[in-house]
Design a protein around this motif. Structure first.
Motif, short mmCIF file in Angstrom:
data_model
loop_
_atom_site.label_atom_id
_atom_site.label_comp_id
_atom_site.label_asym_id
_atom_site.label_seq_id
_atom_site.Cartn_x
_atom_site.Cartn_y
_atom_site.Cartn_z
N THR A 52 0.84 -1.20 0.00
CA THR A 52 0.00 0.00 0.00
C THR A 52 0.88 1.24 0.00
OG1 THR A 52 -0.08 0.10 2.40
CG2 THR A 52 -1.81 -1.19 1.30
N SER A 53 0.26 2.38 -0.29
CA SER A 53 1.02 3.63 -0.30
C SER A 53 1.49 4.00 1.10
CB SER A 53 0.19 4.76 -0.91
OG SER A 53 -0.98 4.97 -0.16
N GLU B 296 1.48 9.30 -3.33
CA GLU B 296 0.25 9.18 -4.12
C GLU B 296 0.26 10.15 -5.30
OE1 GLU B 296 -2.71 9.74 -1.11
OE2 GLU B 296 -2.47 7.71 -0.33
N LYS C 163 -0.62 2.47 -9.64
CA LYS C 163 -1.41 2.48 -8.42
C LYS C 163 -0.80 1.54 -7.39
CE LYS C 163 -5.82 3.58 -10.52
NZ LYS C 163 -7.23 3.25 -10.63
N SER D 198 -4.78 -1.21 -2.43
CA SER D 198 -5.64 -0.52 -1.48
C SER D 198 -5.61 -1.24 -0.14
CB SER D 198 -7.09 -0.44 -2.00
OG SER D 198 -7.58 -1.73 -2.19
N SER D 199 -5.66 -0.45 0.92
CA SER D 199 -5.64 -1.07 2.25
C SER D 199 -7.05 -1.55 2.59
CB SER D 199 -5.16 -0.07 3.29
OG SER D 199 -6.04 1.04 3.32
N LYS D 200 -7.14 -2.67 3.26
CA LYS D 200 -8.44 -3.26 3.57
C LYS D 200 -8.78 -3.10 5.01
CE LYS D 200 -8.13 -6.54 -0.13
NZ LYS D 200 -8.14 -7.88 -0.56
#
Length: 104
Positions: free
Chosen positions: A74-75, A90, A99, A102-104
Motif C-alpha cells: 500500500t502507499s 500518491e 497504483k 488498497s488497504s483493507k
C-alpha cells in the motif's frame, strides 16, 4: 439634475459590449475555440521554476516507487519504508500512472 431618472449603468455596459462585438465581427474576425484548461497566461511570480524542480525530483523517485507498487504494498507501507510522505507518494503514482494496493 434633480428629478431626472439616471440611466441604468448596466444598460450602458451592455450597449458598449454589443458595439464592440459588432465592430469585431464586422471587421471579419472569427471566434477561436480554446480547449478547457489551456491558457496563454503564465505566472509572473517565478514559481514555475520551483515547480519544475519539484517535478524533476518526483520524476527521479518514480521508478523506485513503481517497483514498490508492483510488489503489491500500500502507499502507506511505501511511505513508512521510504520515509516519504504518503501524499507525495500518491501524487507521484498519479502523475506516472501506476497504483498502489488498497488497504483493507
Amino acid at each position: 439634475m434633480i428629478g431626472v431618472p439616471m440611466p441604468n449603468p448596466r444598460d450602458s455596459i451592455i450597449t458598449n459590449l454589443n458595439q464592440q462585438l459588432d465592430q469585431f465581427f464586422g471587421a471579419g474576425n472569427t471566434v477561436q475555440l480554446i480547449a478547457s484548461g489551456v491558457s496563454g497566461e503564465t505566472s509572473l511570480s517565478g514559481a514555475s521554476g520551483h515547480s519544475e524542480r519539484l517535478r524533476t525530483e518526483r520524476d527521479k523517485l518514480a521508478p523506485m516507487l513503481k517497483a514498490l507498487a508492483a510488489t503489491g504494498i500500500t502507499s502507506s507501507a511505501a511511505a513508512t519504508q521510504t520515509r516519504i510522505r504518503q501524499k507525495r507518494i500518491e501524487l507521484i503514482a498519479r502523475e506516472h500512472g501506476f497504483k498502489f494496493a488498497s488497504s483493507k
